[in-house]
Write an enzyme that holds these catalytic residues in place. Structure first.
Site, mmCIF file in Angstrom:
data_model
loop_
_atom_site.group_PDB
_atom_site.id
_atom_site.type_symbol
_atom_site.label_atom_id
_atom_site.label_comp_id
_atom_site.label_asym_id
_atom_site.label_seq_id
_atom_site.Cartn_x
_atom_site.Cartn_y
_atom_site.Cartn_z
ATOM 1 N N SER A 147 -2.632 -0.811 7.260
ATOM 2 C CA SER A 147 -2.162 -1.808 6.309
ATOM 3 C C SER A 147 -1.571 -1.183 5.059
ATOM 4 C CB SER A 147 -3.323 -2.730 5.903
ATOM 5 O OG SER A 147 -4.361 -1.971 5.314
ATOM 6 N N HIS A 149 1.587 -3.005 11.893
ATOM 7 C CA HIS A 149 0.618 -3.659 11.009
ATOM 8 C C HIS A 149 0.407 -5.099 11.456
ATOM 9 C CE1 HIS A 149 -0.430 -5.303 6.745
ATOM 10 N NE2 HIS A 149 -1.495 -5.204 7.514
ATOM 11 N N GLU A 156 4.371 -6.269 10.926
ATOM 12 C CA GLU A 156 5.217 -5.293 10.237
ATOM 13 C C GLU A 156 5.334 -4.057 11.112
ATOM 14 O OE1 GLU A 156 5.011 -5.465 5.452
ATOM 15 O OE2 GLU A 156 3.126 -4.935 6.399
ATOM 16 N N ASN A 192 1.698 -6.251 1.784
ATOM 17 C CA ASN A 192 0.578 -5.872 0.910
ATOM 18 C C ASN A 192 1.057 -5.344 -0.432
ATOM 19 O OD1 ASN A 192 -1.470 -6.669 2.588
ATOM 20 N ND2 ASN A 192 -1.828 -4.654 3.478
#
Length: 705
Positions: free
Chosen positions: A427, A448, A460, A498
């Site tokens: 992540s 991800h 992702e 993130n």
């Protein structure tokens, strides 16, 4: 000359074939409706016909809906109302046709397509998972405009009609048969033959509509004024629970359907057309349509020109919550998964995680028990690397620690076949750095997944410094195969989602330290349209994970990403959130209540001097600024990457069109001005506007040109 429809007559039966040229789908466009009107008028003049069959020549698609491009171009309520009335008039002509008519549904039958089918006397659908029926117009911010608000409830009853239209949900052929939406299921190969036989046996048009309603309570709800009032109240509560009143279309649909249910068709159509015209010109509808195009664009995006390789078998390292979720997802789409962990206890947890997802799907009747058993059978556990040498793709989902991930990828490099792709489910960590021990770095990529894996639609794909185009192409196609929408991003700390989300969560922490209650902050963001507030989200993610990611971002980006002190205090008390039953909220079963002990760490939550507007802007502007930096640094390539990522990865409200469409609606100059004011007020570099955003403001430009 007809281009979208063809008419032929066989043995006394008229057959209309929908076959839109140069398209994989049929849509009920203005041109199609004009052709339909001309054909029905001709049929009405004939006295030698026994019936009409309407079918599609497209595989697995009847009619996918109205033409969204035409809906998008409507700019006035009057134009919207006129277009709805034009469509209604043609479908009324179909319903009033002298001969009986039947819609033969071979696949997707949605929106205007279902409204056309509802105007026929009868409907047959074929067996199989490709058949999907529904009126999903509310998901575009409008309501059905060609008679659906009257004809669907008239056929299936008020309760089911409200449920389907107000939610926009799509149902299977089996469910449609149960509620009386279709009159039978037949083999696709015999669809036309069965349709002709059905009309021949009926020998007439439908004389009356009597919905299949079972049970005294349901009959009272459907057929008495008091019951309908009670049902409307229940539905309104349900809509507010799911939308918090942010979406006007479901509420308008409720109002129109209830008014229409006991009224004549003509009066009902007037009410429907007026309501459609009001909704279709609203900003929410325009934003939802832009999101529809956005999703469709990324579903089709290839990202690179290279040809993908086929993936048949997968290896998975790590059987935790994420590992078990990934295993379940891969197996659900028919991929064999070899799952490894250190011991059988850990493997048991991974299998249990996968099993719980399957069990829940069976319980909700989304899949059959046999499908769950088959899926679980595709997951084989092991404590060794046995079976990994034949895998086409190996995903590591071990603990988020760079040294461990480096060692794992180096081990996999020596075991995997040369053509296998090695993927890291990370992540935040650098995929390039963790692949240092891999000889052929072209085959290393980041994948991800978002938690919970089976629900979150985004993935992702992280392109490391040496990742090949073929590796990207293969993982993009695999992502689509397993039901995910991929975005390809640069290997940068936190990647895209993130990277943007953490400043938002961090700023919520700073607001809490400033004395604003976390309950108030959460409520403000719920009102804004987020699916949950930042503190509730942190509890769902888990502070054990979120805090560590925040520290990594701080280490990489410095003071701009400095972690708020309250997050550290909560982390040190092991209040990790839902998984530990305590975080910012106390969690028990399916309920959660505020953890008031949080205020012992902040000195209270009674600061009312900070306005709701400032609270919102501090969090939202930091997200926008970070997104602009991602564009500036090439983490992503275009504003739509950000908007798709934030909608699908965090639940950013679709009705606002996405984070950067929302930014455009606010104005870059106002955002820069607000950030600079916050920087002066708090003497903090975390509010420094980036060059990209400042440049837009100076040039009076928007993210979307």
């Amino acid at each position: 000359m007809n281009t979208n429809l063809r008419l032929k007559v066989e043995n006394g039966f008229a057959i209309i074939e929908f076959d839109q040229p140069d398209s994989k789908a049929n849509v009920l466009s203005a041109a199609s409706l004009i052709e339909l009107n001309e054909i029905i008028s001709r049929l009405n003049a004939r006295k030698d016909l026994k019936g009409l069959c309407i079918l599609s020549k497209k595989p697995d698609i009847f009619i996918a809906g109205a033409d969204i491009k035409e809906i998008e171009k409507i700019t006035t309520p009057q134009d919207g109302e006129a277009k709805a009335r034009a469509g209604q008039k043609i479908l009324n002509l179909l319903e009033g046709l002298r001969i009986p008519s039947i819609a033969l549904i071979n696949g997707a039958c949605l929106g205007g397509g279902l409204e056309l089918a509802l105007a026929c006397d009868w409907r047959l659908a074929c067996f199989g998972d490709k058949v999907k029926l529904g009126l999903p117009e509310v998901k575009l911010g409008v309501i059905p405009g060609f008679g659906g608000t009257k004809r669907l409830p008239r056929l299936v009853g008020l309760r089911k009609g409200l449920e389907l239209i107000a939610s926009g949900d799509v149902i299977s052929g089996n469910e449609a048969l149960k509620i009386g939406l279709v009159d039978g299921l037949v083999s696709q190969k015999r669809l036309l033959e069965e349709g002709i036989r059905f009309i021949t046996e009926k020998g007439r048009k439908r004389k009356a509509y009597k919905p299949k309603i079972k049970g005294l309570v349901n009959i009272l709800l459907d057929r008495t004024p008091l019951g309908r009032a009670v049902l409307a109240g229940q539905t309104k509560k349900f809509i507010f629970k799911n939308t918090r009143g942010q979406y006007p279309a479901p509420l308008k649909a409720l109002d129109v359907i209830v008014k229409n249910y006991a009224s004549s068709l003509n009066k009902a159509l007037d009410t429907e057309a007026t309501a459609f015209g009001e909704l279709v010109v609203g900003l929410i509808s325009k934003n939802l349509i832009s999101v529809f195009y956005l999703v469709e664009k990324y579903k089709k995006a290839k990202w690179v020109e290279a040809a993908p390789r086929q993936i048949h078998k997968c290896g998975l390292l790590g059987a935790g919550v994420m590992g078990g979720g990934i295993a379940q997802l891969l197996s659900f789409y028919g991929l064999a998964v070899r799952m490894k962990d250190l011991n059988h206890q850990a493997l048991g947890r991974g299998l249990r995680q996968a099993g719980e997802v399957y069990y829940s799907a069976v319980k909700k009747r989304k899949i059959k028990p046999s499908q769950a058993l088959f899926g679980m059978g595709l997951i084989s556990p092991t404590t060794t690397y046995s079976g990994f040498s034949t895998a086409d793709l190996i995903i590591e989902a071990v603990v988020e620690d760079m040294n461990i991930k480096k060692r794992v990828l180096a081990e996999l490099d020596s075991i995997a076949k040369p053509s296998a792709i090695l993927a890291s489910n990370t992540s935040c960590l650098s995929v390039s750095q963790m692949s240092e021990g891999v000889k052929n770095k072209e085959r290393v990529v980041g994948l991800h997944f978002f938690n919970p894996v089976h629900r979150m639609p985004l993935i992702e794909i992280i392109r490391a410094s040496n990742t090949s185009d073929e590796t990207i192409a293969t993982t993009v196609e695999l992502s689509k195969r397993i039901g995910k929408t991929p975005i390809v991003v640069k290997d940068s700390c936190g990647f895209l989602v993130n990277r943007i989300l953490l400043p938002y969560l961090n700023e919520a922490g700073f607001l809490l330290e400033d004395g604003v209650s976390f309950e108030k902050i959460d409520q403000i963001m719920l009102k804004f349209g987020m699916p949950m507030g930042p503190f509730r989200l942190m509890d769902e993610i888990g502070l054990d994970i979120g805090y560590k990611v925040a520290l990594l971002l701080e280490a990489h980006f410095g003071d701009r990403m400095k972690v708020s002190g309250i997050l550290k205090k909560v982390y040190e008390r092991k209040w990790f959130g839902k998984k530990s039953a305590r975080g910012f909220y106390n969690h028990k079963a399916k309920t959660c209540v505020p953890n008031k002990e949080i205020y012992s760490l902040t000195g209270g939550g009674g600061n009312f001097s900070i306005s709701d507007d400032e609270i919102l802007r501090r969090m939202a502007y930091r997200m926008i600024n970070e997104a602009a930096m991602c564009l500036e640094e090439g983490v992503c390539q275009q504003p739509s990457d950000v908007d798709l990522g934030m909608i699908m990865g965090t639940g950013f409200p679709p009705f606002k069109g996405g984070l950067l469409r929302y930014a455009d609606s606010v104005g870059g100059d106002k955002i820069v001005e607000g950030l600079e004011a916050f920087r002066e007020k708090f003497k903090s570099g975390r509010f420094n506007p980036c060059d990209y955003l400042s440049g837009l403001a100076k040039r009076k430009e928007k993210f979307y040109k």
